[in-house]
Motif scaffolding. Structure first.
Motif, mmCIF file in Angstrom:
data_model
loop_
_atom_site.group_PDB
_atom_site.id
_atom_site.type_symbol
_atom_site.label_atom_id
_atom_site.label_comp_id
_atom_site.label_asym_id
_atom_site.label_seq_id
_atom_site.Cartn_x
_atom_site.Cartn_y
_atom_site.Cartn_z
ATOM 1 N N ILE A 162 43.702 45.221 29.214
ATOM 2 C CA ILE A 162 44.736 44.190 29.127
ATOM 3 C C ILE A 162 46.076 44.877 28.870
ATOM 4 C CG2 ILE A 162 45.545 42.152 27.873
ATOM 5 C CD1 ILE A 162 42.665 41.524 27.178
ATOM 6 N N PRO A 163 47.084 44.674 29.705
ATOM 7 C CA PRO A 163 48.378 45.355 29.519
ATOM 8 C C PRO A 163 49.027 44.972 28.183
ATOM 9 C CG PRO A 163 48.219 44.369 31.704
ATOM 10 C CD PRO A 163 47.068 43.849 30.925
ATOM 11 N N SER A 164 49.525 45.952 27.485
ATOM 12 C CA SER A 164 50.198 45.693 26.201
ATOM 13 C C SER A 164 51.533 44.980 26.400
ATOM 14 C CB SER A 164 50.419 47.008 25.451
ATOM 15 O OG SER A 164 51.208 47.895 26.230
ATOM 16 N N ASP A 165 52.091 45.056 27.628
ATOM 17 C CA ASP A 165 53.363 44.387 27.886
ATOM 18 C C ASP A 165 53.249 42.880 27.696
ATOM 19 O OD1 ASP A 165 54.191 46.889 28.536
ATOM 20 O OD2 ASP A 165 54.191 46.577 30.715
ATOM 21 N N LEU A 166 52.068 42.326 27.996
ATOM 22 C CA LEU A 166 51.884 40.884 27.847
ATOM 23 C C LEU A 166 52.012 40.468 26.389
ATOM 24 C CD1 LEU A 166 48.874 40.307 30.278
ATOM 25 C CD2 LEU A 166 51.291 39.883 30.716
ATOM 26 N N TYR A 167 51.430 41.260 25.492
ATOM 27 C CA TYR A 167 51.523 40.940 24.063
ATOM 28 C C TYR A 167 52.962 41.092 23.567
ATOM 29 C CZ TYR A 167 46.425 41.144 24.032
ATOM 30 O OH TYR A 167 45.102 40.926 24.284
ATOM 31 N N GLU A 168 53.650 42.118 24.051
ATOM 32 C CA GLU A 168 55.040 42.330 23.622
ATOM 33 C C GLU A 168 55.934 41.183 24.089
ATOM 34 O OE1 GLU A 168 56.120 46.092 25.159
ATOM 35 O OE2 GLU A 168 54.712 47.233 23.896
ATOM 36 N N ALA A 169 55.722 40.728 25.334
ATOM 37 C CA ALA A 169 56.530 39.620 25.852
ATOM 38 C C ALA A 169 56.236 38.332 25.087
ATOM 39 C CB ALA A 169 56.255 39.433 27.343
ATOM 40 N N ALA A 170 54.947 38.093 24.790
ATOM 41 C CA ALA A 170 54.590 36.893 24.040
ATOM 42 C C ALA A 170 55.147 36.936 22.630
ATOM 43 C CB ALA A 170 53.066 36.745 24.010
ATOM 44 N N PHE A 206 44.445 33.175 22.080
ATOM 45 C CA PHE A 206 43.879 32.144 22.951
ATOM 46 C C PHE A 206 44.577 32.062 24.306
ATOM 47 C CE2 PHE A 206 42.325 30.548 18.847
ATOM 48 C CZ PHE A 206 41.008 30.263 19.179
ATOM 49 N N SER A 207 45.810 32.528 24.408
ATOM 50 C CA SER A 207 46.533 32.426 25.673
ATOM 51 C C SER A 207 46.475 33.694 26.511
ATOM 52 C CB SER A 207 48.010 32.074 25.400
ATOM 53 O OG SER A 207 48.117 30.835 24.733
ATOM 54 N N ILE A 208 46.258 34.842 25.873
ATOM 55 C CA ILE A 208 46.252 36.108 26.611
ATOM 56 C C ILE A 208 44.886 36.781 26.543
ATOM 57 C CG2 ILE A 208 47.282 38.407 26.771
ATOM 58 C CD1 ILE A 208 49.850 37.254 25.640
ATOM 59 N N THR A 209 44.417 37.031 25.312
ATOM 60 C CA THR A 209 43.203 37.831 25.140
ATOM 61 C C THR A 209 41.984 37.163 25.756
ATOM 62 O OG1 THR A 209 44.127 38.727 23.090
ATOM 63 C CG2 THR A 209 41.766 39.022 23.469
ATOM 64 N N LEU A 210 41.688 35.935 25.344
ATOM 65 C CA LEU A 210 40.468 35.276 25.825
ATOM 66 C C LEU A 210 40.455 35.071 27.341
ATOM 67 C CD1 LEU A 210 39.266 32.575 23.253
ATOM 68 C CD2 LEU A 210 38.186 34.714 23.936
ATOM 69 N N PRO A 211 41.539 34.553 27.961
ATOM 70 C CA PRO A 211 41.481 34.389 29.423
ATOM 71 C C PRO A 211 41.273 35.696 30.174
ATOM 72 C CG PRO A 211 43.267 33.084 28.499
ATOM 73 C CD PRO A 211 42.772 33.961 27.397
ATOM 74 N N VAL A 258 57.913 38.480 21.698
ATOM 75 C CA VAL A 258 59.352 38.229 21.798
ATOM 76 C C VAL A 258 59.630 36.735 21.946
ATOM 77 C CG1 VAL A 258 61.384 38.595 23.256
ATOM 78 C CG2 VAL A 258 59.878 40.509 22.703
ATOM 79 N N ASP A 259 58.731 36.035 22.674
ATOM 80 C CA ASP A 259 58.897 34.593 22.870
ATOM 81 C C ASP A 259 58.510 33.783 21.643
ATOM 82 O OD1 ASP A 259 59.823 35.027 25.400
ATOM 83 O OD2 ASP A 259 57.867 34.721 26.370
ATOM 84 N N GLY A 260 58.057 34.472 20.591
ATOM 85 C CA GLY A 260 57.738 33.772 19.350
ATOM 86 C C GLY A 260 56.313 33.290 19.236
ATOM 87 N N ALA A 261 55.396 33.763 20.106
ATOM 88 C CA ALA A 261 53.995 33.336 20.034
ATOM 89 C C ALA A 261 53.324 33.975 18.823
ATOM 90 C CB ALA A 261 53.258 33.729 21.309
ATOM 91 N N SER A 262 52.561 33.180 18.090
ATOM 92 C CA SER A 262 51.842 33.667 16.914
ATOM 93 C C SER A 262 50.634 34.479 17.358
ATOM 94 C CB SER A 262 51.394 32.493 16.051
ATOM 95 O OG SER A 262 50.460 31.694 16.761
ATOM 96 N N PRO A 263 50.041 35.279 16.452
ATOM 97 C CA PRO A 263 48.835 36.038 16.824
ATOM 98 C C PRO A 263 47.701 35.151 17.332
ATOM 99 C CG PRO A 263 49.758 36.880 14.783
ATOM 100 C CD PRO A 263 50.534 35.643 15.118
ATOM 101 N N VAL A 264 47.550 33.975 16.721
ATOM 102 C CA VAL A 264 46.489 33.065 17.172
ATOM 103 C C VAL A 264 46.782 32.583 18.587
ATOM 104 C CG1 VAL A 264 45.338 30.863 16.745
ATOM 105 C CG2 VAL A 264 45.965 32.344 14.818
ATOM 106 N N ARG A 265 48.041 32.239 18.853
ATOM 107 C CA ARG A 265 48.413 31.780 20.195
ATOM 108 C C ARG A 265 48.229 32.895 21.216
ATOM 109 N NH1 ARG A 265 51.873 27.860 22.380
ATOM 110 N NH2 ARG A 265 51.487 27.875 24.638
#
Length: 518
Positions: A415-423, A435-440, A425-432
Motif C-alpha cells: 500500500i503506497p505511503s503517499d495515500l496515508y500522507e495525503a489522508a 477503514f477508507s484506505i487500509t481495509l479496501p 493532510v486532509d485531516g482524516a483520523s487514524p480510524v478513518r
C-alpha cells in the motif's frame, strides 16, 4: 548452403511427415486400448467364472474407472486424435500446422523419456527392496520399444526443426506464436496437476460409489450414492422434554442440561440418531438427527472450529501485521519472534499444550487460574466436552495467527505511503484512514489469507487427533477412523469428497463476497 527441395520432393516429404503424424496418433490410441485389455484387473473381470468363494462378479466398468479413469482415457485418446488431426492438416503445407507438429514431437519425446526413466527407477527400486538381482535382459526388453519411439520422435523433431522453413509456406501470426508459447508453458503444469490432483480426486470419487474395503481382498461392488445418502441424511423433528409427571418441570442431568425425549421408534429402527437438541421454548426442542450422527456431529464441530478460529486469527493477525508494519526499534527481531509458534510442527505444539492443559494442578493453566482464584477446582480442558472446542480454538489461534499476520503484512507493505500522507493532510483520523484506505486495499490479501486458513481449518486433523483422540472428532479425524479403524475405504472416500466440496464452497464464498476478481 543447403539446397532447396524441388516442389515434388517438398510434396513427398510433407506427405511422409503427415503420414508419420497420423501413424503416431493411431498407435497412441491403439497402445491405450492394448494396455487396458492386458491389465490384470480387466483380464480378471473378462475371464471371471463363478466359484465357491465368489459371491458376485467383478464390475468391468468399476475396474476400468478405478485403474484408468475418465481423465487418463480422455488424455490418451485426445492426444492421439490431435496427432491425427495435425497430421491430416499437414498435407496443406501451412507453416502454422508445422509449428504445432514440432511442439507435439517435442513433448512426445519428453513424455516417453520420462516414462523410461520412471520405469527404470521402479524396477531398480523394487529389486533393491526385495534384495534380488536385476534382470537386465528383461529390463532392456521392456524399455527397448519406448527407447526406439524416443529416438524416432527426437530425430523427427530435429529434422523438422531444421527444414520447417523450406518445406512449409504461409505466414505465422503473433497470436499463433503466443498461443504455442502458452501451451508449452501449460503442458508441464497440467501434467503435474493431473498426476497429483485431478486423477487422485477422480479415483477417490469413483471409490466413493463402491463398498470397497481398505486393504481387503473382496471385490468391490457399485452402491451408487448410498454412501453419500448415509452421510448426509438429516431430519429435523420437534420433541418434548422428559417429565416424571405432566405437571412437573423438565428433568435435568447432573450438569444442568435438559433431558429430551427420543425421536420416533420408526426413525430409530431406520438408523436415525439424534445429534443435537435446540430448545425453542414451551418445553419443546428441535431434534436434529442423521443416519450417521457421528459425521453430522463432526461437520458441526469442524464448521464451528473453522468459523471462530479463522475469525480470531484474522483479527489478531491483522493487529500483529499492523504493529510490525509500523516503524520502531527492534521491528526485525519482533517479526522473527512472532513466527516461532507457526514454525513449530502442529504435533509438537499440540503435545506441549497437552502438558500445559493437564486436568490437575500439574497443568500450567490450572495452576495459574487457581493461584489467581479465577477457578475453584482444576478444569478438564481436554476431556470435558464443553471445553474441548474452545481449547482447540485457543491452541490453533496461538499457532496460526502469525501465519495470517505474515500474509496480511505482505499486503500492507504494497500500500503506497503517499495515500496515508495525503489522508493525514486532509485531516482524516487514524480510524478513518484504516477503514477508507487500509481495509479496501488489503482486501485481496485478506481473501488469500482467509482461503488458506479456511482450507487448513476445514481439514484439521493432527490437532484434534493429538489433543482428543476419539473423544472429539473433526471431519478429517472421522475420515481417518472410518478408513483405518473400520476399514471402509468406499465410505471414507465419500467423506473425502464431501470435505473437498466444503472447502470449495468456502473458497467460492470468500472470492464472491470480497469481490477479489475486480
Amino acid at each position: 548452403m543447403k539446397a532447396k527441395p524441388t516442389p515434388s520432393d517438398r510434396r513427398l516429404l510433407v506427405n511422409a511427415l503427415s503420414a508419420v503424424m497420423i501413424l503416431i496418433g493411431a498407435l497412441t490410441i491403439a497402445f491405450f486400448f492394448l494396455t487396458v485389455l492386458n491389465d490384470p484387473g480387466i483380464q480378471l473381470a473378462l475371464t471371471w467364472t463363478p466359484g465357491d468363494d465368489d459371491a458376485q462378479a467383478p464390475s468391468l466398468l468399476l475396474i476400468f474407472l478405478e485403474r484408468f479413469g475418465i481423465i487418463v482415457s480422455t488424455l490418451f485418446i485426445g492426444a492421439g486424435g490431435f496427432f491425427i488431426a495435425i497430421g491430416w492438416r499437414l498435407r496443406h503445407g501451412h507453416i502454422r500446422t508445422a509449428y504445432w507438429a514440432r511442439i507435439l514431437l517435442l513433448w512426445l519425446a519428453i513424455g516417453v523419456g520420462a516414462y523410461i526413466a520412471l520405469t527404470v527407477f521402479n524396477i531398480l527400486n523394487s529389486a533393491a527392496m526385495d534384495k534380488e538381482a536385476v534382470d537386465w535382459g528383461a529390463l532392456v526388453g521392456w524399455i527397448a520399444p519406448a527407447l526406439l519411439i524416443l529416438l524416432g520422435a527426437a530425430a523427427l523433431w530435429y529434422w523438422l526443426n531444421r527444414n520447417i522453413d523450406s518445406l512449409f509456406g504461409g505466414e505465422d501470426s503473433l497470436i499463433g506464436r503466443e498461443t504455442r508459447l502458452a501451451w508449452n508453458l501449460l503442458i508441464p503444469t497440467l501434467t503435474i496437476f493431473v498426476l497429483v490432483a485431478a486423477r487422485p480426486l477422480e479415483q477417490t470419487f469413483i471409490r466413493s460409489l463402491t463398498d470397497k474395503r481398505f486393504a481387503g481382498s473382496a471385490v468391490p461392488q457399485f452402491v451408487g450414492l448410498e454412501n453419500y445418502s448415509n452421510l448426509l441424511s438429516l431430519r429435523i423433528d420437534t420433541v418434548s422434554c422428559r417429565k416424571s409427571d405432566p405437571a412437573d418441570p423438565c428433568s435435568t442431568r447432573a450438569n444442568g442440561s435438559i433431558r429430551w425425549e427420543s425421536i420416533d421408534r420408526e426413525l430409530l429402527r431406520a438408523g436415525y440418531r439424534t445429534v443435537a437438541n435446540i430448545s425453542v421454548g414451551n418445553d419443546q426442542s428441535v431434534a436434529i438427527s442423521g443416519l450417521d450422527d457421528d459425521f453430522i456431529e463432526a461437520i458441526g464441530t469442524t464448521v464451528v472450529f473453522t468459523i471462530i478460529s479463522v475469525a480470531l486469527e484474522l483479527v489478531i493477525g491483522l493487529f500483529m501485521a499492523m504493529v510490525v508494519n509500523s516503524k520502531f526499534r527492534g521491528r526485525g527481531a519482533m517479526r522473527a519472534v512472532m513466527l516461532v509458534p507457526w514454525a513449530i510442527p502442529t504435533v509438537i505444539s499440540a503435545r506441549l499444550w497437552e502438558l500445559m492443559l493437564k486436568d490437575t494442578t500439574a497443568g500450567i493453566f490450572n495452576k495459574i487460574l487457581l493461584d489467581l482464584q479465577l477457578i475453584n477446582a482444576p478444569q478438564a480442558w481436554l476431556s470435558d466436552p464443553s471445553l474441548q472446542i474452545p481449547t482447540a480454538i485457543i491452541v490453533d489461534v496461538w499457532k496460526t495467527a502469525p501465519f495470517m499476520a505474515l500474509l496480511l503484512l505482505a499486503g500492507l507493505q504494497v500500500i503506497p505511503s503517499d495515500l496515508y500522507e495525503a489522508a493525514s493532510v486532509d485531516g482524516a483520523s487514524p480510524v478513518r484512514r484504516f477503514f477508507s484506505i487500509t481495509l479496501p486495499l488489503l482486501r485481496p490479501a485478506i481473501a488469500i489469507a482467509l482461503i488458506f486458513r479456511t482450507l487448513d481449518a476445514l481439514r484439521v486433523f493432527d490437532l484434534f487427533n493429538v489433543l482428543f483422540g476419539r473423544q472429539q472428532l473433526s471431519m478429517a479425524t472421522y475420515n481417518f477412523e472410518t478408513l483405518v479403524s473400520n476399514q471402509m475405504d468406499g465410505y471414507a472416500s465419500a467423506i473425502s469428497v464431501i470435505i473437498f466440496i466444503f472447502i470449495s464452497i468456502f473458497a467460492f464464498i470468500y472470492v464472491r463476497l470480497l469481490n477479489v476478481e475486480s
